[in-house]
Design an enzyme around this catalytic site. Structure first.
Site, PDB file in Angstrom:
ATOM      1  N   LYS A   1     -14.138  71.081 127.199  1.00 32.91           N
ATOM      2  CA  LYS A   1     -12.844  71.543 126.705  1.00 32.91           C
ATOM      3  C   LYS A   1     -12.062  70.319 126.270  1.00 32.91           C
ATOM      4  CE  LYS A   1     -10.664  75.494 126.264  1.00 32.91           C
ATOM      5  NZ  LYS A   1     -11.195  76.845 126.028  1.00 32.91           N
TER       6      LYS A   1
ATOM      7  N   ASP B   1      -8.871  77.088 120.429  1.00 30.28           N
ATOM      8  CA  ASP B   1      -8.295  77.707 121.626  1.00 30.28           C
ATOM      9  C   ASP B   1      -6.806  77.890 121.300  1.00 30.28           C
ATOM     10  OD1 ASP B   1      -8.939  78.393 124.617  1.00 30.28           O
ATOM     11  OD2 ASP B   1      -7.135  77.185 124.785  1.00 30.28           O
TER      12      ASP B   1
HETATM   13  P1  NDP Z   1      -3.390  81.730 120.539  1.00 32.98           P
HETATM   14  O1  NDP Z   1      -2.773  80.397 120.348  1.00 32.98           O
HETATM   15  O2  NDP Z   1      -3.937  82.434 119.369  1.00 32.98           O
HETATM   16  O3  NDP Z   1      -2.345  82.702 121.266  1.00 32.98           O
HETATM   17  C1  NDP Z   1      -1.803  82.390 122.511  1.00 32.98           C
HETATM   18  C2  NDP Z   1      -0.780  83.448 122.876  1.00 32.98           C
HETATM   19  O4  NDP Z   1      -0.366  83.233 124.229  1.00 32.98           O
HETATM   20  C3  NDP Z   1       0.491  83.381 122.034  1.00 32.98           C
HETATM   21  O5  NDP Z   1       1.028  84.671 121.928  1.00 32.98           O
HETATM   22  C4  NDP Z   1       1.395  82.460 122.860  1.00 32.98           C
HETATM   23  O6  NDP Z   1       2.787  82.669 122.638  1.00 32.98           O
HETATM   24  C5  NDP Z   1       1.020  82.897 124.280  1.00 32.98           C
HETATM   25  N1  NDP Z   1       1.202  81.780 125.214  1.00 32.98           N
HETATM   26  C6  NDP Z   1       0.588  80.560 125.168  1.00 32.98           C
HETATM   27  N2  NDP Z   1       1.002  79.795 126.178  1.00 32.98           N
HETATM   28  C7  NDP Z   1       1.894  80.537 126.865  1.00 32.98           C
HETATM   29  C8  NDP Z   1       2.672  80.308 128.019  1.00 32.98           C
HETATM   30  N3  NDP Z   1       2.607  79.130 128.676  1.00 32.98           N
HETATM   31  N4  NDP Z   1       3.470  81.318 128.468  1.00 32.98           N
HETATM   32  C9  NDP Z   1       3.543  82.510 127.801  1.00 32.98           C
HETATM   33  N5  NDP Z   1       2.813  82.782 126.703  1.00 32.98           N
HETATM   34  C10 NDP Z   1       2.018  81.811 126.248  1.00 32.98           C
HETATM   35  O7  NDP Z   1      -4.516  81.517 121.676  1.00 32.98           O
HETATM   36  P2  NDP Z   1      -5.789  82.416 121.985  1.00 32.98           P
HETATM   37  O8  NDP Z   1      -5.479  83.848 121.778  1.00 32.98           O
HETATM   38  O9  NDP Z   1      -6.939  81.798 121.280  1.00 32.98           O
HETATM   39  O10 NDP Z   1      -6.005  82.118 123.550  1.00 32.98           O
HETATM   40  C11 NDP Z   1      -5.378  82.914 124.563  1.00 32.98           C
HETATM   41  C12 NDP Z   1      -6.139  82.733 125.871  1.00 32.98           C
HETATM   42  O11 NDP Z   1      -7.507  83.131 125.685  1.00 32.98           O
HETATM   43  C13 NDP Z   1      -6.203  81.302 126.417  1.00 32.98           C
HETATM   44  O12 NDP Z   1      -6.247  81.354 127.838  1.00 32.98           O
HETATM   45  C14 NDP Z   1      -7.548  80.815 125.883  1.00 32.98           C
HETATM   46  O13 NDP Z   1      -8.071  79.752 126.671  1.00 32.98           O
HETATM   47  C15 NDP Z   1      -8.378  82.073 126.060  1.00 32.98           C
HETATM   48  N6  NDP Z   1      -9.593  82.133 125.261  1.00 32.98           N
HETATM   49  C16 NDP Z   1      -9.557  82.018 123.895  1.00 32.98           C
HETATM   50  C17 NDP Z   1     -10.731  82.099 123.172  1.00 32.98           C
HETATM   51  C18 NDP Z   1     -10.744  82.097 121.678  1.00 32.98           C
HETATM   52  O14 NDP Z   1     -11.829  82.328 121.107  1.00 32.98           O
HETATM   53  N7  NDP Z   1      -9.643  81.883 120.992  1.00 32.98           N
HETATM   54  C19 NDP Z   1     -12.051  82.227 123.845  1.00 32.98           C
HETATM   55  C20 NDP Z   1     -11.962  82.446 125.268  1.00 32.98           C
HETATM   56  C21 NDP Z   1     -10.771  82.351 125.935  1.00 32.98           C
HETATM   57  P3  NDP Z   1       3.598  81.736 121.583  1.00 32.98           P
HETATM   58  O15 NDP Z   1       3.094  82.135 120.232  1.00 32.98           O
HETATM   59  O16 NDP Z   1       5.028  82.074 121.818  1.00 32.98           O
HETATM   60  O17 NDP Z   1       3.238  80.319 121.945  1.00 32.98           O
END
Ligand code: NDP
Length: 449
Positions: free
Chosen positions: A130, A170
């Site tokens: 990561k 991510d």
């Molecule tokens: P994105 O950046 O596309 O979206 C993240 C979302 O989570 C946004 O809505 C963001 O809000 C919100 N968010 C992020 N940090 C916080 C926080 N500290 N408190 C509240 N809301 C928060 O990321 P992904 O959808 O890609 O990833 C989401 C999760 O899934 C993570 O845990 C990631 O590790 C996991 N994941 C992702 C994969 C992928 O293929 N993308 C694969 C496997 C796991 P805002 O826009 O306001 O920042």
């Protein structure tokens, strides 16, 4: 929990406090996994002899570097970049890059540790890694994002390669950032090679990679409910997050007949009693792609209620799918969900449920699918993208989607096989043990230098 350690430490906590001080997220992830695999290690002479435990909790490599870049005002800003190459026993390192102010060694070590088991569960030959940066892209211009990505790759390029380490996206690293990172690598190295996944389909990306994590979450939920004589059709689902995982999980849930009543971001959550539709989900994606956009604008576009600064766990539903970030669902939230009759919690994000909250869910016999199994669809399709790049071929969306469904079903079956507990399935235990065995066996077979 006491461990037969080769060091002087008397228990796991003392060991972690000494070896990885001030890394709470990493400790949380290790403690959770070790609770399930300690009995397996204790019963295996080869695992004990190879000191698999201590080697599994020490990253093979932690790279930290300076990222200096110029903002639109011409000022030079400095961020910190990282790549944690945790365990390469079963394949070249693989795992996402995250750009967020909360990125630090503890968060990246927890994510890379989890990734090691997740990648093993997919059945594909990928080690765990990561990386990312404490860079906050909120409100940054497109030109600033491009310059930051270029500066980040200026250093990262030394540490990656098709047979070494293949990062993906991510949080805050999506198609746009992967494009800029890939372009920077190609210019620096003078080579077009498969060093990142999640690339645009025009430049050797795989069909369905964008959708894979969210769709995979719902495929896993389908299998889990099916094995309990139930289905997604007609269920009410709460989803947190409004990014890649959340929106594609919502899209697939709606396609499978569920009613999704919430999404959220770091500014609050939206409650839509009528349920999301494809049109609403498309709008969320387009809206959130704008610099600094809050989900609050949803209610102006479609109605519903906006709860500023809150998480959606107080809503009444059948299923909860936390898809935003780590530790976003705590003990009190779990109690509220249980009181409201939730049937299952499925993790789309990595470690979104705290240890206390998991205990509440397990005491109430609520089905729980851990992220390392449920969200493995993203890395699985990344694995398929690597194979396509190797063969200089591309597979069509139906072919990739079928492969994704088969992989998620296989992961579900592994969890069921290894997670038997008192006549029920403990999915977290199943995922931990199934992932661990594969990695540990490879470590034993390869010896030490
Ligand atoms: P994105 O950046 O596309 O979206 C993240 C979302 O989570 C946004 O809505 C963001 O809000 C919100 N968010 C992020 N940090 C916080 C926080 N500290 N408190 C509240 N809301 C928060 O990321 P992904 O959808 O890609 O990833 C989401 C999760 O899934 C993570 O845990 C990631 O590790 C996991 N994941 C992702 C994969 C992928 O293929 N993308 C694969 C496997 C796991 P805002 O826009 O306001 O920042």
């Amino acid at each position: 929990m006491s461990f037969s350690l080769s060091t002087h430490h008397e228990n796991l906590q003392a060991f972690l406090n000494d070896r990885a001080p001030h890394q709470p997220e990493f400790h949380q992830a290790v403690e959770e996994v070790m609770a399930d695999i300690k009995p397996i290690i204790d019963q295996s002479e080869p695992y004990k002899k190879a000191n698999v435990f201590e080697r599994l909790v020490e990253p093979e490599r932690v790279i930290s570097f300076q990222v200096a870049w110029q903002n639109d005002a011409g000022a030079v800003e400095v961020n910190r970049g990282y790549r944690v190459q945790f365990n390469g026993a079963i394949g070249a390192y693989k795992g996402g890059l995250r750009f967020h102010p909360t990125v630090n060694p503890s968060v990246l070590k927890f994510l890379a540790f989890e990734q090691t088991f997740k990648n093993a569960l997919t059945g594909l030959p990928m080690g765990g890694a990561k990386g990312g940066s404490d860079f906050d892209p909120t409100g940054r211009s497109d030109a600033e994002i491009m310059r930051f990505c270029t500066a980040f790759m200026q250093e990262l390029h030394r540490h990656i390669g098709p047979d070494i380490d293949v990062p993906a996206g991510d949080i805050n690293v999506g198609a746009r950032e992967i494009g800029y990172l890939f372009g920077a690598y190609r210019r620096i190295q003078g080579k077009f090679e498969g060093i990142l996944t999640g690339k645009g389909e025009a430049f050797a990306g795989s069909a369905m990679r964008t959708e894979a994590t969210g769709y995979g979450v719902m495929y896993f939920l389908s299998d889990m409910l099916k094995s309990h004589d139930d289905s997604i059709d007609g269920k009410t689902i709460i989803i947190s997050g409004a990014g890649n995982v959340a929106t594609y999980a919502a899209e697939k849930a709606v396609a499978l007949g569920a009613k999704v009543i919430s999404l959220s971001d770091s500014s609050g959550f939206v409650y839509d009693a009528d349920g999301l539709t494809q049109e609403k989900i498309d709008w969320v994606r387009a809206h959130k792609a704008k610099a600094g956009a809050s989900l609050a604008a949803y209610v102006d576009a479609f109605g519903g209620k906006w709860a500023k600064g809150e998480t959606p766990w107080s809503l009444k539903a059948d299923i909860a799918a936390p898809c935003a970030t780590q530790n976003e669902l705590g003990k009190q939230d779990a109690k509220t969900l249980a009181k409201n009759g939730i049937k299952a919690v499925i993790e789309g994000a990595n470690m979104p449920t705290t240890a206390d909250a998991k205990k509440v869910l397990s005491d109430k016999d609520i089905l729980f699918a851990p992220g390392k199994a449920a969200n493995a669809g993203g890395v699985a399709v990344s694995g398929l993208e690597i194979s396509q790049n190797r063969q200089r071929q591309s597979s069509g969306p139906d072919e990739v989607d079928n492969a994704l469904q088969n992989i998620m079903s296989d992961i579900h079956a592994s969890c069921v096989a290894e997670g038997q507990k008192d006549g029920k399935v403990d999915y977290a235990k199943g995922a931990n043990i199934a992932g661990f065995r594969k990695v540990a066996d490879a470590m034993v077979a390869q010896g030490v230098g």
